[in-house]
Scaffold this motif. Structure first.
Motif, PDB file in Angstrom:
ATOM      1  N   PRO A 184       0.789  -1.233   0.000  1.00 43.73           N
ATOM      2  CA  PRO A 184       0.000   0.000   0.000  1.00 43.73           C
ATOM      3  C   PRO A 184       0.816   1.275   0.000  1.00 43.73           C
ATOM      4  O   PRO A 184       0.255   2.375  -0.110  1.00 43.73           O
ATOM      5  N   GLY A 185       2.139   1.170   0.110  1.00 41.86           N
ATOM      6  CA  GLY A 185       2.967   2.352   0.282  1.00 41.86           C
ATOM      7  C   GLY A 185       3.114   2.674   1.762  1.00 41.86           C
ATOM      8  O   GLY A 185       2.575   1.983   2.632  1.00 41.86           O
ATOM      9  N   TRP A 186       3.864   3.719   2.034  1.00 39.62           N
ATOM     10  CA  TRP A 186       4.048   4.169   3.416  1.00 39.62           C
ATOM     11  C   TRP A 186       2.882   5.116   3.734  1.00 39.62           C
ATOM     12  O   TRP A 186       2.858   6.258   3.290  1.00 39.62           O
ATOM     13  N   VAL A 187       1.942   4.597   4.499  1.00 36.17           N
ATOM     14  CA  VAL A 187       0.678   5.300   4.709  1.00 36.17           C
ATOM     15  C   VAL A 187       0.591   5.810   6.147  1.00 36.17           C
ATOM     16  O   VAL A 187       1.071   5.167   7.083  1.00 36.17           O
ATOM     17  N   ARG A 188      -0.025   6.956   6.297  1.00 36.43           N
ATOM     18  CA  ARG A 188      -0.208   7.550   7.628  1.00 36.43           C
ATOM     19  C   ARG A 188      -1.361   6.842   8.350  1.00 36.43           C
ATOM     20  O   ARG A 188      -2.521   7.243   8.262  1.00 36.43           O
ATOM     21  N   THR A 189      -1.012   5.741   9.018  1.00 34.49           N
ATOM     22  CA  THR A 189      -1.943   4.988   9.846  1.00 34.49           C
ATOM     23  C   THR A 189      -1.283   4.772  11.198  1.00 34.49           C
ATOM     24  O   THR A 189      -0.140   5.192  11.419  1.00 34.49           O
ATOM     25  N   ARG A 190      -1.975   4.093  12.098  1.00 39.09           N
ATOM     26  CA  ARG A 190      -1.354   3.767  13.385  1.00 39.09           C
ATOM     27  C   ARG A 190      -0.108   2.921  13.173  1.00 39.09           C
ATOM     28  O   ARG A 190       0.900   3.099  13.854  1.00 39.09           O
ATOM     29  N   MET A 191      -0.166   2.000  12.203  1.00 35.48           N
ATOM     30  CA  MET A 191       0.987   1.157  11.921  1.00 35.48           C
ATOM     31  C   MET A 191       2.069   1.942  11.188  1.00 35.48           C
ATOM     32  O   MET A 191       3.255   1.844  11.506  1.00 35.48           O
ATOM     33  N   SER A 203      -3.900   5.840  -1.008  1.00 35.68           N
ATOM     34  CA  SER A 203      -3.382   4.479  -1.122  1.00 35.68           C
ATOM     35  C   SER A 203      -4.470   3.507  -1.571  1.00 35.68           C
ATOM     36  O   SER A 203      -4.270   2.719  -2.512  1.00 35.68           O
ATOM     37  N   VAL A 204      -5.614   3.555  -0.919  1.00 35.19           N
ATOM     38  CA  VAL A 204      -6.679   2.601  -1.244  1.00 35.19           C
ATOM     39  C   VAL A 204      -7.249   2.879  -2.627  1.00 35.19           C
ATOM     40  O   VAL A 204      -7.559   1.943  -3.385  1.00 35.19           O
ATOM     41  N   ARG A 205      -7.393   4.132  -2.996  1.00 34.24           N
ATOM     42  CA  ARG A 205      -7.887   4.439  -4.334  1.00 34.24           C
ATOM     43  C   ARG A 205      -6.976   3.837  -5.395  1.00 34.24           C
ATOM     44  O   ARG A 205      -7.434   3.261  -6.392  1.00 34.24           O
ATOM     45  N   ALA A 206      -5.648   3.938  -5.175  1.00 36.29           N
ATOM     46  CA  ALA A 206      -4.698   3.367  -6.127  1.00 36.29           C
ATOM     47  C   ALA A 206      -4.774   1.840  -6.130  1.00 36.29           C
ATOM     48  O   ALA A 206      -4.720   1.214  -7.201  1.00 36.29           O
ATOM     49  N   MET A 207      -4.895   1.221  -4.957  1.00 36.10           N
ATOM     50  CA  MET A 207      -5.001  -0.245  -4.916  1.00 36.10           C
ATOM     51  C   MET A 207      -6.294  -0.714  -5.546  1.00 36.10           C
ATOM     52  O   MET A 207      -6.328  -1.771  -6.197  1.00 36.10           O
ATOM     53  N   ARG A 208      -7.371   0.051  -5.384  1.00 37.77           N
ATOM     54  CA  ARG A 208      -8.625  -0.304  -6.059  1.00 37.77           C
ATOM     55  C   ARG A 208      -8.472  -0.254  -7.575  1.00 37.77           C
ATOM     56  O   ARG A 208      -9.089  -1.050  -8.296  1.00 37.77           O
ATOM     57  N   GLU A 209      -7.641   0.638  -8.063  1.00 36.80           N
ATOM     58  CA  GLU A 209      -7.372   0.669  -9.502  1.00 36.80           C
ATOM     59  C   GLU A 209      -6.666  -0.603  -9.948  1.00 36.80           C
ATOM     60  O   GLU A 209      -6.941  -1.134 -11.028  1.00 36.80           O
ATOM     61  N   ARG A 210      -5.771  -1.110  -9.106  1.00 33.72           N
ATOM     62  CA  ARG A 210      -5.101  -2.368  -9.439  1.00 33.72           C
ATOM     63  C   ARG A 210      -6.118  -3.504  -9.474  1.00 33.72           C
ATOM     64  O   ARG A 210      -6.055  -4.385 -10.336  1.00 33.72           O
ATOM     65  N   TYR A 225       1.290  -0.074  -4.763  1.00 34.19           N
ATOM     66  CA  TYR A 225      -0.034   0.502  -4.965  1.00 34.19           C
ATOM     67  C   TYR A 225      -0.165   1.185  -6.328  1.00 34.19           C
ATOM     68  O   TYR A 225      -1.248   1.231  -6.921  1.00 34.19           O
ATOM     69  N   ASP A 226       0.946   1.692  -6.884  1.00 35.51           N
ATOM     70  CA  ASP A 226       0.896   2.413  -8.161  1.00 35.51           C
ATOM     71  C   ASP A 226       1.054   1.498  -9.361  1.00 35.51           C
ATOM     72  O   ASP A 226       1.096   1.957 -10.497  1.00 35.51           O
ATOM     73  N   GLY A 227       1.157   0.182  -9.116  1.00 33.66           N
ATOM     74  CA  GLY A 227       1.222  -0.776 -10.203  1.00 33.66           C
ATOM     75  C   GLY A 227       2.623  -1.199 -10.600  1.00 33.66           C
ATOM     76  O   GLY A 227       2.785  -2.105 -11.418  1.00 33.66           O
ATOM     77  N   THR A 228       3.658  -0.564 -10.037  1.00 33.31           N
ATOM     78  CA  THR A 228       5.021  -0.994 -10.346  1.00 33.31           C
ATOM     79  C   THR A 228       5.337  -2.278  -9.590  1.00 33.31           C
ATOM     80  O   THR A 228       4.830  -2.520  -8.507  1.00 33.31           O
ATOM     81  N   GLU A 229       6.171  -3.103 -10.200  1.00 31.47           N
ATOM     82  CA  GLU A 229       6.446  -4.417  -9.622  1.00 31.47           C
ATOM     83  C   GLU A 229       7.607  -4.349  -8.626  1.00 31.47           C
ATOM     84  O   GLU A 229       8.553  -3.577  -8.804  1.00 31.47           O
TER      85      GLU A 229
END
Length: 232
Positions: A184-191, A203-210, A225-229
């Protein structure tokens, strides 16, 4: 109406997966260990009659079986294995400081949990139209990219998740069920912490695109998340 089951939906990325799919008109089964204790998840359920909340601890076989039974008549287009644990975020490890109890629990959540849930919901997925399992993993599960010590439990649990899901992809492929491994990338969450480069919505919008653009050619590929491998 397409349908999705999301694990770990009480906060962070899981909550955002639920929010976006509910807003897009999907039938959302949002599961969490303590769904009634998440005010945000309960507010989301109150605002969307296409979203229901469900108790699910991915380390508990009885709870997994109970939810699979409760949803026995429901086809699933998508399973989002999102629930995860990262103890080293709060208790740094290293030689002499490794908490093996934390390591074992990390494996139960991050590796065994997604496999257990996937196994329990194979028939639901087989009856759906989308037939896709999305596992939220991490670039930290890339052995190629390990350049520093530490985070042994989290790194190894995600590497093991990737290996397990790639194996499952071969078993599920004859039934027309695909697998995506998504960082998902480095996302601003508790984790992820406050210094993350992405917010949950992005992040989620990009993963939904995948997910939306998935084709069998991407089965069991390890993607950002952006589709790169990402290298294994």
């Amino acid at each position: 109406m397409p349908s999705v089951l999301i694990t770990g939906a009480s906060r962070g990325l899981g909550l955002e997966w639920a929010r976006q799919y509910a807003g897009a008109g999907w039938r959302v089964f949002a599961s969490a260990r303590h769904p009634l204790e998440s005010r945000e998840l309960q507010a989301l359920a109150a605002a969307h009659d296409n979203l229901t909340t469900h108790r699910l601890d991915v380390t508990r076989d009885d709870e997994i079986r109970a939810l699979a039974w409760d949803l026995a008549e429901e086809p699933l287009d998508l399973l989002v294995n999102n629930a995860g644990a990262y103890f080293e975020k709060y208790v740094p490890d290293g030689l002499g400081r490794i908490r093996y109890d934390h390591w074992e629990e990390t494996f139960r959540v991050n590796t065994l949990g997604p496999v257990r849930v996937t196994e329990a919901f194979v028939e639901h997925l087989a009856r759906g139209d989308g037939r896709l399992v999305a596992a939220v993993t991490s670039h930290m599960g890339s052995i190629h990219d390990i350049t520093a010590p530490g985070d042994y439990a989290y790194r190894s649990s995600k590497a093991a998740l990737n290996a397990a899901m790639k194996g499952l992809a071969h078993e599920l492929e004859p039934r027309g069920i695909g697998v995506l491994l998504l960082h998902p990338g480095w996302v601003r969450t508790r984790m992820g912490g406050p210094d993350g480069r992405l917010d949950c919505e992005t992040s989620v919008r990009a993963m939904r695109e995948r997910v939306a653009s998935y084709t069998p050619a991407w089965n069991a590929r390890f993607l950002r998340y952006d589709g790169t491998e990402i290298p294994w």
